[in-house]
Design a protein around this motif. Structure first.
Motif, PDB file in Angstrom:
ATOM      1  N   PHE A 121       0.811  -1.214   0.000  1.00  7.39           N
ATOM      2  CA  PHE A 121       0.000   0.000   0.000  1.00  7.39           C
ATOM      3  C   PHE A 121       0.846   1.266   0.000  1.00  7.39           C
ATOM      4  O   PHE A 121       0.544   2.217  -0.719  1.00  7.39           O
ATOM      5  N   GLU A 122       1.903   1.312   0.786  1.00  5.39           N
ATOM      6  CA  GLU A 122       2.738   2.513   0.846  1.00  5.39           C
ATOM      7  C   GLU A 122       3.394   2.805  -0.502  1.00  5.39           C
ATOM      8  O   GLU A 122       3.485   3.957  -0.912  1.00  5.39           O
ATOM      9  N   GLU A 123       3.853   1.778  -1.181  1.00  2.97           N
ATOM     10  CA  GLU A 123       4.433   1.942  -2.517  1.00  2.97           C
ATOM     11  C   GLU A 123       3.373   2.438  -3.493  1.00  2.97           C
ATOM     12  O   GLU A 123       3.632   3.305  -4.333  1.00  2.97           O
ATOM     13  N   PHE A 124       2.180   1.859  -3.398  1.00  2.44           N
ATOM     14  CA  PHE A 124       1.060   2.270  -4.238  1.00  2.44           C
ATOM     15  C   PHE A 124       0.730   3.740  -4.005  1.00  2.44           C
ATOM     16  O   PHE A 124       0.568   4.515  -4.939  1.00  2.44           O
ATOM     17  N   LYS A 125       0.663   4.124  -2.729  1.00  2.00           N
ATOM     18  CA  LYS A 125       0.341   5.504  -2.356  1.00  2.00           C
ATOM     19  C   LYS A 125       1.374   6.460  -2.930  1.00  2.00           C
ATOM     20  O   LYS A 125       1.035   7.502  -3.505  1.00  2.00           O
ATOM     21  N   LYS A 126       2.650   6.124  -2.808  1.00  2.00           N
ATOM     22  CA  LYS A 126       3.717   6.984  -3.345  1.00  2.00           C
ATOM     23  C   LYS A 126       3.629   7.058  -4.874  1.00  2.00           C
ATOM     24  O   LYS A 126       3.863   8.108  -5.456  1.00  2.00           O
TER      25      LYS A 126
END
Length: 130
Positions: A121-126
């Motif tokens: 999720f964090e990679e997706f968000k970035k």
């Protein structure tokens, strides 16, 4: 759902129809101004990138990680908290994007910071911030 004629872009009339169906009282002029704000390339339509950019900007401005989680969950088919190249391939093809499995592997590797060959999720968000 917004793209009624399946031309892969949203017109002013399609946007106006959607807003009306959801009870909006916006005038045609207000819808056109909204369209101008979202339509980054000025072609008179909202394409997928413009829609995604607008949606992300709205979610961030409103502080709604829930919006991004919902988008992430659409791609996370097995609900393991990661988007694999295979999941991306399946969803993009369902959306009509003609891309190979290798294309999807490259897309995932471009945003995969922890080298696990998946997108969390964090990679997706970035990646949505770019």
């Amino acid at each position: 759902m917004l793209d009624k004629n399946d031309d892969r872009k949203i017109s002013v009339s399609e946007l106006e129809e959607m807003l009306s169906m959801h009870g909006s009282k916006m005038t045609s002029g207000e819808v056109k101004r909204m369209m101008e704000q979202i339509d980054q390339n000025g072609d008179g339509y909202i394409d997928l990138k413009e829609f995604t950019d607008f949606h992300y900007t709205y979610a961030v401005a409103a502080g709604k990680d829930d919006e991004l989680h919902d988008a992430f969950d659409l791609y996370n088919l097995d609900k393991d908290g990661l988007i694999s190249p295979n999941e991306l391939h399946i969803i993009l093809n369902k959306l009509g994007e003609k891309c190979s499995h290798n294309d999807c592997q490259r897309m995932v590797s471009n945003v995969n910071a922890d080298c696990d060959r998946n997108v969390n999720f964090e990679e997706f968000k970035k990646s949505m911030a770019c």
